[in-house]
Design a protein around this motif. Structure first.
Motif, PDB file in Angstrom:
ATOM      1  N   HIS A 164       9.430 -44.520  11.370  1.00  0.00           N
ATOM      2  CA  HIS A 164      10.369 -44.478  12.490  1.00  0.00           C
ATOM      3  C   HIS A 164      10.385 -43.113  13.176  1.00  0.00           C
ATOM      4  CE1 HIS A 164      12.705 -42.601   9.311  1.00  0.00           C
ATOM      5  NE2 HIS A 164      13.480 -42.077  10.270  1.00  0.00           N
ATOM      6  N   THR A 165       9.956 -42.060  12.409  1.00  0.00           N
ATOM      7  CA  THR A 165       9.919 -40.737  13.046  1.00  0.00           C
ATOM      8  C   THR A 165       8.733 -40.599  13.987  1.00  0.00           C
ATOM      9  OG1 THR A 165       8.643 -39.873  11.211  1.00  0.00           O
ATOM     10  CG2 THR A 165      11.033 -39.604  11.084  1.00  0.00           C
ATOM     11  N   VAL A 166       7.757 -41.459  13.831  1.00  0.00           N
ATOM     12  CA  VAL A 166       6.551 -41.363  14.671  1.00  0.00           C
ATOM     13  C   VAL A 166       6.610 -42.347  15.820  1.00  0.00           C
ATOM     14  CG1 VAL A 166       4.031 -41.404  14.653  1.00  0.00           C
ATOM     15  CG2 VAL A 166       5.278 -40.671  12.621  1.00  0.00           C
ATOM     16  N   ILE A 167       7.188 -43.531  15.517  1.00  0.00           N
ATOM     17  CA  ILE A 167       7.200 -44.605  16.508  1.00  0.00           C
ATOM     18  C   ILE A 167       7.739 -44.109  17.841  1.00  0.00           C
ATOM     19  CG2 ILE A 167       8.453 -46.719  17.132  1.00  0.00           C
ATOM     20  CD1 ILE A 167       6.280 -47.480  15.355  1.00  0.00           C
ATOM     21  N   GLY A 168       8.796 -43.356  17.765  1.00  0.00           N
ATOM     22  CA  GLY A 168       9.443 -42.977  19.007  1.00  0.00           C
ATOM     23  C   GLY A 168       8.865 -41.739  19.669  1.00  0.00           C
ATOM     24  N   GLN A 169       7.865 -41.147  19.056  1.00  0.00           N
ATOM     25  CA  GLN A 169       7.360 -39.894  19.614  1.00  0.00           C
ATOM     26  C   GLN A 169       6.707 -40.108  20.974  1.00  0.00           C
ATOM     27  OE1 GLN A 169       4.710 -37.931  16.939  1.00  0.00           O
ATOM     28  NE2 GLN A 169       6.312 -37.485  15.449  1.00  0.00           N
ATOM     29  N   PRO A 170       6.962 -39.210  21.922  1.00  0.00           N
ATOM     30  CA  PRO A 170       6.283 -39.312  23.211  1.00  0.00           C
ATOM     31  C   PRO A 170       4.798 -39.006  23.033  1.00  0.00           C
ATOM     32  CG  PRO A 170       7.656 -37.336  23.122  1.00  0.00           C
ATOM     33  CD  PRO A 170       7.930 -38.100  21.878  1.00  0.00           C
ATOM     34  N   VAL A 171       3.978 -39.478  23.970  1.00  0.00           N
ATOM     35  CA  VAL A 171       2.520 -39.319  23.836  1.00  0.00           C
ATOM     36  C   VAL A 171       2.149 -37.852  23.770  1.00  0.00           C
ATOM     37  CG1 VAL A 171       1.849 -41.519  24.826  1.00  0.00           C
ATOM     38  CG2 VAL A 171       2.285 -39.585  26.343  1.00  0.00           C
ATOM     39  N   GLY A 172       2.866 -37.022  24.521  1.00  0.00           N
ATOM     40  CA  GLY A 172       2.554 -35.589  24.536  1.00  0.00           C
ATOM     41  C   GLY A 172       2.702 -34.985  23.158  1.00  0.00           C
ATOM     42  N   ARG A 173       3.695 -35.438  22.430  1.00  0.00           N
ATOM     43  CA  ARG A 173       3.937 -34.909  21.093  1.00  0.00           C
ATOM     44  C   ARG A 173       2.808 -35.330  20.141  1.00  0.00           C
ATOM     45  NH1 ARG A 173       8.081 -34.144  16.981  1.00  0.00           N
ATOM     46  NH2 ARG A 173       6.772 -33.778  15.165  1.00  0.00           N
ATOM     47  N   ILE A 174       2.374 -36.578  20.230  1.00  0.00           N
ATOM     48  CA  ILE A 174       1.264 -37.035  19.368  1.00  0.00           C
ATOM     49  C   ILE A 174      -0.001 -36.253  19.702  1.00  0.00           C
ATOM     50  CG2 ILE A 174      -0.140 -38.999  18.660  1.00  0.00           C
ATOM     51  CD1 ILE A 174       2.191 -40.808  19.379  1.00  0.00           C
ATOM     52  N   PHE A 175      -0.205 -36.051  21.006  1.00  0.00           N
ATOM     53  CA  PHE A 175      -1.383 -35.275  21.434  1.00  0.00           C
ATOM     54  C   PHE A 175      -1.327 -33.884  20.826  1.00  0.00           C
ATOM     55  CE2 PHE A 175      -3.422 -32.235  24.234  1.00  0.00           C
ATOM     56  CZ  PHE A 175      -4.670 -32.809  24.418  1.00  0.00           C
ATOM     57  N   ASP A 176      -0.157 -33.300  20.852  1.00  0.00           N
ATOM     58  CA  ASP A 176      -0.005 -31.950  20.318  1.00  0.00           C
ATOM     59  C   ASP A 176      -0.261 -31.926  18.813  1.00  0.00           C
ATOM     60  OD1 ASP A 176       1.087 -29.121  20.912  1.00  0.00           O
ATOM     61  OD2 ASP A 176       2.154 -29.785  19.097  1.00  0.00           O
ATOM     62  N   MET A 193      -1.085 -31.335   7.919  1.00  0.00           N
ATOM     63  CA  MET A 193      -2.254 -31.824   8.666  1.00  0.00           C
ATOM     64  C   MET A 193      -2.820 -30.690   9.517  1.00  0.00           C
ATOM     65  SD  MET A 193      -2.407 -34.847  11.484  1.00  0.00           S
ATOM     66  CE  MET A 193      -3.393 -34.624  12.943  1.00  0.00           C
ATOM     67  N   GLY A 194      -4.129 -30.534   9.442  1.00  0.00           N
ATOM     68  CA  GLY A 194      -4.763 -29.447  10.173  1.00  0.00           C
ATOM     69  C   GLY A 194      -5.002 -29.797  11.625  1.00  0.00           C
ATOM     70  N   PRO A 195      -5.295 -28.806  12.441  1.00  0.00           N
ATOM     71  CA  PRO A 195      -5.586 -29.053  13.849  1.00  0.00           C
ATOM     72  C   PRO A 195      -6.965 -29.681  14.033  1.00  0.00           C
ATOM     73  CG  PRO A 195      -5.866 -26.743  13.360  1.00  0.00           C
ATOM     74  CD  PRO A 195      -5.361 -27.383  12.106  1.00  0.00           C
ATOM     75  N   TYR A 196      -7.059 -30.527  15.018  1.00  0.00           N
ATOM     76  CA  TYR A 196      -8.340 -31.197  15.299  1.00  0.00           C
ATOM     77  C   TYR A 196      -8.879 -30.837  16.675  1.00  0.00           C
ATOM     78  CZ  TYR A 196      -8.429 -33.914  11.062  1.00  0.00           C
ATOM     79  OH  TYR A 196      -8.529 -34.278   9.757  1.00  0.00           O
ATOM     80  N   ARG A 197      -8.314 -29.780  17.289  1.00  0.00           N
ATOM     81  CA  ARG A 197      -8.735 -29.507  18.663  1.00  0.00           C
ATOM     82  C   ARG A 197     -10.178 -29.065  18.738  1.00  0.00           C
ATOM     83  NH1 ARG A 197      -4.933 -25.430  17.604  1.00  0.00           N
ATOM     84  NH2 ARG A 197      -5.956 -23.452  17.111  1.00  0.00           N
ATOM     85  N   SER A 198     -10.686 -28.474  17.654  1.00  0.00           N
ATOM     86  CA  SER A 198     -12.086 -28.052  17.752  1.00  0.00           C
ATOM     87  C   SER A 198     -13.050 -29.173  17.386  1.00  0.00           C
ATOM     88  CB  SER A 198     -12.325 -26.847  16.842  1.00  0.00           C
ATOM     89  OG  SER A 198     -11.852 -27.143  15.555  1.00  0.00           O
ATOM     90  N   GLN A 199     -12.549 -30.228  16.770  1.00  0.00           N
ATOM     91  CA  GLN A 199     -13.445 -31.335  16.414  1.00  0.00           C
ATOM     92  C   GLN A 199     -13.461 -32.418  17.483  1.00  0.00           C
ATOM     93  OE1 GLN A 199     -11.315 -29.867  14.296  1.00  0.00           O
ATOM     94  NE2 GLN A 199     -11.778 -30.368  12.152  1.00  0.00           N
ATOM     95  N   ILE A 200     -12.321 -32.624  18.146  1.00  0.00           N
ATOM     96  CA  ILE A 200     -12.196 -33.755  19.062  1.00  0.00           C
ATOM     97  C   ILE A 200     -11.958 -33.214  20.461  1.00  0.00           C
ATOM     98  CG2 ILE A 200     -11.075 -35.983  19.419  1.00  0.00           C
ATOM     99  CD1 ILE A 200      -9.938 -35.762  16.595  1.00  0.00           C
ATOM    100  N   THR A 201     -12.676 -33.734  21.421  1.00  0.00           N
ATOM    101  CA  THR A 201     -12.500 -33.253  22.788  1.00  0.00           C
ATOM    102  C   THR A 201     -11.139 -33.709  23.324  1.00  0.00           C
ATOM    103  OG1 THR A 201     -13.442 -35.225  23.761  1.00  0.00           O
ATOM    104  CG2 THR A 201     -14.981 -33.446  23.209  1.00  0.00           C
ATOM    105  N   VAL A 202     -10.717 -33.056  24.394  1.00  0.00           N
ATOM    106  CA  VAL A 202      -9.399 -33.361  24.965  1.00  0.00           C
ATOM    107  C   VAL A 202      -9.320 -34.840  25.363  1.00  0.00           C
ATOM    108  CG1 VAL A 202      -7.790 -32.750  26.787  1.00  0.00           C
ATOM    109  CG2 VAL A 202      -9.238 -31.003  25.764  1.00  0.00           C
TER     110      VAL A 202
END
Lengths: 464, 531
Positions: free
Chosen positions: B410-422, B431-440
């Motif tokens: 329930h804490t994730v369901i309501g998250q805005p897309v921007g938050r999931i992207f972040d 959980m580690g960052p994936y910005r260097s593995q996955i393109t924008v």
């Protein structure tokens, strides 16, 4: 005095009542000598020699410049790139090594089979072999990238490297096979030339020539004891060179066949490569000897029968090569392996269809003209066809090397190979190297094995 | 016969004495057959020391002269066998052993294959045998023939030049016990000799030519150089590195950690810097953007509505994970928002540059299955293989793994897309960052797919008896405790559906898959539903 047969005689027909003569023109021993030595003794060679030499030197110079460019810039100047890391350099290597097979085949295998007609053509063919192997060795030599550490190819103990080559790698086998082949061919060639170099020494007019040929022939006198050991040594060398010549292209084919690339991983490769090598080698012998024979007036020694025999070998090996092409398709289908089937369909109908059908036409269809005697005995026709065979055999190596690499298991790594001007220039330049060496050979060394020709001449038996 | 009295023989006979020595008599014949005939006769006459000379090997001359079969083949065989053992020994020593010594072995382990396998070592062995045998053949035959021999009295006789052209010669040596100068001449003429000549070894001209002497002297002088150099260097010490003829990138011009100056010509007193500011790399010129790193659309690159536009280094300096991860781990989910700095204004819709299409959705699924599903599970319910394995290790006290969050929490369901992207970009919790593995673009595609996954769970539908689509889930996913392994699984939703019957198979599968999230603690129950 023994003379060769002197009448207008078509020695391409076999008269069942007698043996067809191997050499014609009513020549005695001395005339055979002077026919061959004339090439080196005339003050100036024919104008065609100078023209060809000029062209060859230009091409050789271009090769030199491109080699320098390559070594200074790195192998990136070639078209080799992911996924076709073996481009023209390896194609050219296999092409030249293949050509280098005819000489030893003529000297060794035909010698063991007592095919006496080889005596007129073996010297030039052996020389051609060595020069072709020189051209062949050049390409993998620079293909390694850092040519200044080329000695890493050999098992030389180095403190710096502190390791050894992998003796179970086909690429190392290749180093040994081609190195041994070049060395043994040169020994064989040189040993066969000793008596003829002595002839040159004894006919030399100037001091320097006498010294040059005198040192080269090691003081050969033609003593019966020396001939006895010489003949034994020649037989042993022939017996060694025969399995060697078969092993070399077998091992070259292992470079491909031991890998798992579709289109390469086949057991047919060794015999298929050896047949192709003999095929291309004989084609090159014809391409060179027909003009050389006319240029240096050797028609009585290199007769139409010699040329016709070579045409017959070309037709035979051409059929073997054609059979191999066909059986490759059959096996690809019969195996049920998808990648293999796909590779062969792609070869014939994919982006490289032009290369495949050039290869197939030049190697399988065009040599069939040699079934006609009129074609087989026409010098112009045989030179044209032999050039087609050379083109076809280059394309065969291109098809094998490039098509398989550019389309292997993973569609994501498929790409189309394009050569650069350095690729093309170096290939053309290698002909310059080859022709320069061959023209120098024609001018300064015995082109025909005089001693061997004399030993197959008919001699009268009056005093017995 | 008349030609036989040429200058050489007459001169020699008149001068006779210590200046020259008779070697033998040379007879010329006009044909090979006559030569063989003469040899035969000479042999019958008891002459043993003779040799014939011809431009080509003459058939049948060996028995006539009495030449025994050469031992050359045995010599070649011996050398060839040595080549066999040498090649096998070399390959075995250097490739299959780690023998120590001046040339230590280097065992090659390739794909676990045996270190020494005869078939693979045959090609090199064969080539070495052929090579050594060929050398033995050539040099053996030359040695047996006494070649090279440049000084030979025969070469002084002009007539002998025909021996390599069209002349056939027989020489009977003066040392033969049956040699009788008068008699032998008559005999040779009788046997068909066309010309006779005595061969003399000139004893006055035994000196080497002057230039040969000079070359020898020069070579000898050069040979003294290495010992002289060694003598000079004896007991010497040298601080310079030893000669390295081929540098081969061993000493590059580069900066190394913990070193003051680039290590070419490394001299600490007089360092040589690559750049004047002592850095090894250049600083980005102010006001420029690195190629491919233009971040001109703040919303697209951050998922924040009021992100600054046109900035060049947005991904930097935002490190929620590093600043707060310790607190998050300890306090759990509830304190997430409390511990973090004020929440930015997350985007609730996808940015303009990202197109929501079936293709991006498919791309998102594909990327999700690669990067996310290993922990979060293919359905997003937190049951990825890594998570399962880590949890089992946790149970054995062998790991300290923070459970992968179910994306249907329930804490994730309501998250805005921007938050999931972040979260994907910069990581969150453990959980580690994936910005260097996955393109924008791919990160947004994953966000899209996660949203679709969440929707598929919360709004799963099925056809009822009348064929109308109705929500499967009558109980809202309010009660969820994914991390709580001890809680009673709620199978209320699963039971009625599985009882529905065959017609709702597809819906059942969807539902059962979806339920995996809520009842992950009880894999035995829904294993039939998950494939």
């Amino acid at each position: 005095m023994a003379t060769t047969i002197d009448e207008v005689y078509d020695n391409t027909w076999d008269d069942p009542r007698k043996r067809s003569p191997l050499v014609t023109g009513g020549l005695d021993y001395g005339q055979v000598t002077s026919t061959v030595t004339a090439i080196a003794e005339i003050p100036a060679p024919p104008r065609a020699w100078y023209i060809l030499m000029a062209i060859s030197l230009c091409l050789l110079g271009m090769l030199g410049v491109l080699l320098l460019h390559l070594i200074l810039s790195g192998v990136g100047v070639w078209g080799n790139n992911n996924p076709a890391f073996w481009g023209w350099p390896i194609v050219n290597f296999v092409f030249w090594v293949g050509i280098g097979h005819a000489g030893t085949l003529i000297s060794a295998i035909l010698f063991l089979f007592r095919q006496n007609w080889r005596t007129s053509i073996n010297r030039a063919a052996e020389a051609m072999t060595i020069f072709a192997v020189v051209c062949a060795g050049l390409f993998p030599g620079v293909h390694i990238g850092r040519v200044w550490v080329a000695y890493w190819l050999f098992p030389i103990p180095t403190e710096h490297l502190a390791m050894w080559p992998n003796f179970r790698s086909p690429l190392l086998w290749d180093v040994f096979a081609v190195g041994t082949y070049a060395t043994v061919s040169t020994l064989f060639w040189y040993m066969g030339m000793l008596p003829d170099l002595a002839t040159f020494r004894d006919r030399a007019k100037t001091k320097w020539k006498r010294m040059f040929y005198g040192i080269l022939c090691l003081g050969w006198t033609g003593s019966a004891r020396a001939w006895h050991r010489y003949e034994m040594a020649y037989t042993i060398l022939a017996a060694l060179a025969t399995p060697l010549v078969l092993s070399v292209h077998t091992i070259v084919s292992f470079d491909f066949a031991v890998s798992q690339v579709p289109g390469w991983h086949t057991t047919i490769f060794p015999p298929y490569f050896v047949a192709g090598a003999i095929f291309s080698g004989f084609a090159m012998v014809i391409t060179l000897l027909v003009p050389a024979r006319a240029l240096f007036n050797l028609q009585h020694l290199i007769t139409m029968r010699h040329l016709e025999n070579m045409c017959k070998i070309i037709v035979a090996t051409g059929l073997m090569v054609g059979f191999a092409y066909t059986i490759e398709f059959f096996i690809a289908w019969y195996s049920g392996v998808k990648t293999e089937t796909q590779t062969f369909i792609m070869r014939a109908f994919g982006p490289y269809w032009w290369a495949y059908w050039t290869m197939f036409s030049c190697n399988v269809f065009i040599p069939q003209l040699f079934w006609f005697k009129a074609v087989r005995t026409s010098p112009v026709a045989m030179v044209v066809i032999s050039i087609f065979v050379n083109i076809g055999m280059w394309f065969e190596r291109f098809v094998i090397t490039v098509t398989s690499l550019s389309r292997d298991f993973m569609p994501s790594s498929w790409a189309y190979f394009r050569p650069t001007f350095v690729d093309i220039g170096m290939f053309i330049g290698s002909f310059g190297l080859f022709m320069t060496l061959f023209l120098l050979f024609c001018r300064f060394l015995p082109v025909v094995a005089m001693a061997e020709v004399k030993s197959v001449m008919p001699h009268d038996e009056e005093h017995h | 016969m008349t030609q036989s009295h040429n200058h050489g023989s007459t001169e020699a006979t008149t001068q006779a004495g210590p200046t020259s020595r008779l070697v033998g008599i040379l007879a010329e014949f006009s044909s090979p057959d006559k030569l063989v005939h003469a040899c035969d006769q000479a042999r019958q006459a008891g002459i043993r020391r003779m040799d014939a000379y011809s431009p080509f090997p003459v058939h049948g001359i060996d028995p006539a002269i009495g030449i025994r079969r050469t031992r050359l083949p045995f010599f070649v065989l011996a050398v060839g066998l040595s080549g066999l053992f040498l090649a096998l020994g070399l390959q075995f020593t250097v490739n299959a052993t780690d023998a120590v010594g001046p040339f230590p072995g280097y065992p090659f382990l390739i794909s676990g294959k045996p270190l020494f396998s005869l078939p693979a070592n045959i090609p090199v062995t064969f080539e070495v045998i052929v090579l050594s045998s060929a050398f033995a053949t050539l040099f053996g035959s030359l040695a047996l023939n006494g070649l090279p021999r440049f000084a030979n009295p025969l070469h002084r006789i002009p007539r002998f030049k025909k021996a390599t052209n069209n002349g056939f010669f027989l020489m009977i040596e003066a040392e033969d016990p049956n040699y009788n100068p008068r008699q032998i001449r008559n005999q040779l003429e009788q046997w068909g000799a066309e010309a006779l000549e005595e061969v003399h070894l000139d004893l006055t001209d035994q000196k080497l030519p002057g230039f040969v002497k000079m070359v020898f002297v020069l070579l000898l002088a050069l040979c003294t150089l290495p010992p002289a150099l060694i003598y000079r260097a004896r007991g010497d010490s040298n601080s310079l590195p030893r000669l390295h003829f081929n540098p081969d990138m061993d000493w590059q011009y580069k900066s190394k950690a913990q070193r003051g100056a680039p290590n070419i010509g490394a001299d600490d007193k007089n360092p040589e810097w690559i750049f004047a500011d002592q850095r090894a790399m250049r600083v980005i010129v102010p006001g420029t953007v690195v190629r491919g790193q233009l971040r001109d659309d703040g919303q697209f690159f951050t998922g924040i509505v009021d992100a600054p536009q046109g900035t060049t280094a947005i991904d930097k300096d935002r490190q929620y994970v590093s600043t707060d991860s310790a607190g998050l781990q300890d306090a759990g989910v509830a304190q997430d928002t409390a511990a973090a700095p004020p929440e930015p204004n997350w985007m609730t819709t996808f940015p303009e540059r990202f197109e929501v299409t079936a293709e991006t959705m498919a791309r998102g699924k594909q990327r999700f299955d690669i990067y996310c599903a290993v922990c979060h599970g293919t359905t997003g319910s937190g049951d990825g293989m890594v998570n399962q394995r880590a949890m089992s290790l946790n149970a054995l006290q062998k790991a300290n793994w923070t459970t992968a969050r179910s994306l249907h929490d329930h804490t994730v369901i309501g998250q805005p897309v921007g938050r999931i992207f972040d979260t994907i970009s910069n990581g969150r919790g453990t959980m580690g960052p994936y910005r260097s593995q996955i393109t924008v673009e791919d990160r947004w595609a994953i966000v899209l797919y996660i949203k679709a996954l969440q929707d598929s769970m919360s709004e799963a539908v099925m056809q009822d008896d009348d064929g109308k689509w109705v929500p499967v889930r009558t109980v809202a996913p309010a009660v969820v405790a994914p991390a709580d392994a001890g809680s009673v699984p709620s199978n209320d939703a699963a039971t009625p559906v599985t009882n529905e019957g065959g017609q709702a198979e597809t819906a059942t599968e969807t539902k059962a898959n979806g339920d995996g999230g809520t009842s992950a603690e009880n894999p035995g129950e829904n294993s039939g539903g998950t494939n």
